[in-house]
Design a protein around this motif. Structure first.
Motif, short mmCIF file in Angstrom:
data_model
loop_
_atom_site.label_atom_id
_atom_site.label_comp_id
_atom_site.label_asym_id
_atom_site.label_seq_id
_atom_site.Cartn_x
_atom_site.Cartn_y
_atom_site.Cartn_z
N UNK A 183 34.36 -4.54 -1.21
CA UNK A 183 35.46 -4.11 -0.35
C UNK A 183 36.15 -5.30 0.32
N UNK A 184 35.39 -6.37 0.62
CA UNK A 184 36.01 -7.56 1.19
C UNK A 184 37.01 -8.17 0.21
N UNK A 185 36.62 -8.26 -1.04
CA UNK A 185 37.51 -8.84 -2.05
C UNK A 185 38.76 -7.98 -2.28
N UNK A 186 38.67 -6.71 -1.95
CA UNK A 186 39.81 -5.80 -2.11
C UNK A 186 40.54 -5.59 -0.79
N UNK A 187 40.49 -6.58 0.09
CA UNK A 187 41.15 -6.48 1.39
C UNK A 187 42.67 -6.37 1.19
N UNK A 188 43.33 -5.51 1.97
CA UNK A 188 44.78 -5.30 1.77
C UNK A 188 45.63 -6.52 2.08
N UNK A 189 45.07 -7.55 2.73
CA UNK A 189 45.86 -8.76 2.96
C UNK A 189 46.09 -9.53 1.66
N UNK A 190 45.33 -9.21 0.62
CA UNK A 190 45.51 -9.81 -0.69
C UNK A 190 46.39 -8.92 -1.55
N UNK A 191 47.13 -9.53 -2.46
CA UNK A 191 47.91 -8.73 -3.41
C UNK A 191 46.96 -7.96 -4.33
N UNK A 228 46.87 -7.75 -7.55
CA UNK A 228 46.38 -8.58 -8.66
C UNK A 228 45.31 -9.56 -8.19
N UNK A 229 45.49 -10.12 -6.98
CA UNK A 229 44.50 -11.06 -6.45
C UNK A 229 43.20 -10.36 -6.08
N UNK A 230 43.31 -9.14 -5.54
CA UNK A 230 42.11 -8.36 -5.22
C UNK A 230 41.24 -8.19 -6.44
N UNK A 231 41.85 -7.76 -7.51
CA UNK A 231 41.09 -7.46 -8.72
C UNK A 231 40.52 -8.73 -9.34
N UNK A 232 41.34 -9.77 -9.41
CA UNK A 232 40.87 -11.02 -10.01
C UNK A 232 39.71 -11.61 -9.23
N UNK A 233 39.83 -11.65 -7.90
CA UNK A 233 38.77 -12.23 -7.08
C UNK A 233 37.48 -11.42 -7.19
N UNK A 234 37.59 -10.11 -7.22
CA UNK A 234 36.39 -9.27 -7.29
C UNK A 234 35.71 -9.41 -8.64
N UNK A 235 36.49 -9.48 -9.69
CA UNK A 235 35.89 -9.69 -11.02
C UNK A 235 35.12 -11.01 -11.05
N UNK A 259 41.69 -0.15 -5.78
CA UNK A 259 41.39 -1.48 -6.32
C UNK A 259 39.91 -1.60 -6.66
N UNK A 260 39.05 -1.05 -5.81
CA UNK A 260 37.61 -1.10 -6.07
C UNK A 260 37.26 -0.39 -7.37
N UNK A 261 37.83 0.78 -7.58
CA UNK A 261 37.57 1.54 -8.80
C UNK A 261 38.07 0.79 -10.03
N UNK A 262 39.25 0.19 -9.92
CA UNK A 262 39.78 -0.54 -11.07
C UNK A 262 38.90 -1.74 -11.42
N UNK A 263 38.41 -2.42 -10.40
CA UNK A 263 37.52 -3.56 -10.65
C UNK A 263 36.25 -3.11 -11.36
#
Length: 393
Positions: free
Chosen positions: A96-104, A106-113, A167-171
């Motif tokens: 959930x931290x990696x999917x923080x709304x302050x990130x775009x 695309x960045x949320x998903x890339x960082x979490x992966x 975003x979490x589900x997509x990741x």
């Protein structure tokens, strides 16, 4: 990584420290053996590396002092390591931290992966159809944003979870897909990634049992993963769905997945993961490939296109169209998908075109398309299968 970030902060530096601990483990465990608590060992080494890194520059002195105040004594480090070793799990919080709304998005998903899924930058770049350097810059910017915003490492509130859930589900889905069919290498599957995606999705469903899309994703992963033992032959060769021995499919996973589908369908609005799970259930319940209810699958894909109009969904819809109305309809749908897609050059376009051309009787065109698909994938099992199909024609 989650345990270290929770206690120390400094997401980007913590990730570097964890990577260094893993490298150290790879060097030492071969000779010394695996320790009794390997996760605790990794945490302790990473903690020490991070502490040393924070102390190494005078410019970081103030941050160092805050770390010392937070974890001032060695026994706290040992306690934290024991907690990690005994199953303390910060994975969902990290997710959930990696999917923080302050990130775009695309960045949320890339960082979490990268941080949660453990995918390499190259693997993530292939999933997004962008150059590796571009993806590396995107991940670095996301880490910098987390550092600058000084985001708290905690489980988000209910409202915050709802904002980040898509975003979490997509990741989780992308992590599973990389495990189900690796984009590169000599093995078709990376079972560690598939298992981790299923584990995290189970944890998420336990946290949010009322979320039907979470149940839908879990059902989809279970139903898809139920075929893992039959997807390759003894020599590692790829076995297509129609030729798999369905008697060896995991009936327990299928039963659980179908039950989840039945539970979430009909109880409210239907989301994309629920529809994909329903499609997987139709495949799973067919005793033979010939018994597959393709009209029902096509109807579900028509609904899915309305929910999420992606190249992958349209590609699978073209296959369903072929099975119901013939290869000419499928080929027309495929060409329309390629024309409107931003994923031009994706090898699966060529692979599906080859299959549909083969069904239509165009053997020469199918050979060309199979060879093009084989050239486009970095997965060795897929390369061998596609070239085998070309040679057979």
């Amino acid at each position: 990584l989650g345990g270290l970030v929770r206690r120390m902060g400094h997401f980007d530096l913590a990730e570097d420290a964890v990577q260094e601990a893993l490298i150290e483990a790879a060097r030492r465990w071969r000779d010394d053996g695996i320790p009794d608590k390997p996760r605790g060992w990794l945490f302790t080494v990473a903690f020490r590396r991070l502490t040393d890194q924070l102390r190494s520059a005078q410019a970081r002195q103030r941050r160092e002092q805050s770390v010392v105040m937070r974890d001032p004594s060695p026994h706290l480090v040992a306690d934290a390591a024991d907690e990690v070793a005994d199953g303390g799990d910060d994975s969902l919080t990290l997710l959930f931290l990696c999917c923080h709304p302050s990130l775009s998005a695309a960045s949320q998903i890339a960082l979490t992966l990268r941080a949660v899924g453990g995918l390499t930058t190259a693997e993530i770049a292939r999933a997004f159809f962008v150059p590796e350097a571009t993806m590396g810059q995107r991940i670095s910017r996301a880490k910098q944003r987390i550092r600058e915003a000084d985001l708290a490492f905690r489980m988000p509130t209910a409202d915050e979870r709802a904002e980040r859930l898509a975003a979490v589900l997509q990741v989780l889905y992308l992590v599973f897909n990389e495990g189900h069919t690796a984009t590169a290498g000599d093995a078709l599957q990376r079972r560690d990634l598939a298992d981790e995606a299923i584990r995290l999705t189970r944890m998420l469903w336990a946290l949010l049992p009322q979320e039907r899309e979470v149940a839908g994703l879990l059902a989809l992963l279970l139903l898809t993963d139920s075929r893992r033992e039959t997807r390759t032959a003894g020599d590692g060769a790829l076995v297509p769905l129609a030729e798999q021995d369905r008697r060896r499919w995991d009936r327990g996973a299928i039963a659980e997945g179908v039950a989840l589908v039945e539970r979430c369908l009909g109880s409210g609005p239907v989301g994309a993961y629920q529809l994909q799970a329903a499609i997987a259930a139709v495949h799973a319940e067919a005793p033979t490939a010939e018994d597959t209810d393709w009209p029902q699958i096509l109807a579900l894909y028509e609904l899915l296109v309305q929910q999420t109009d992606t190249p992958a969904v349209r590609l699978n819809r073209a296959i369903a169209l072929t099975m119901v109305h013939g290869p000419d309809r499928g080929l027309a749908a495929l060409e329309d998908t390629i024309e409107r897609s931003d994923a031009t050059g994706w090898y699966r376009f060529d692979a599906v075109r080859a299959h549909l051309l083969e069904l239509s009787g165009d053997r020469e065109g199918a050979v060309v398309a199979y060879e093009a698909a084989a050239t486009g994938t970095l997965s060795q099992p897929e390369q061998r299968y596609l070239r085998m199909r070309a040679a057979a024609l």
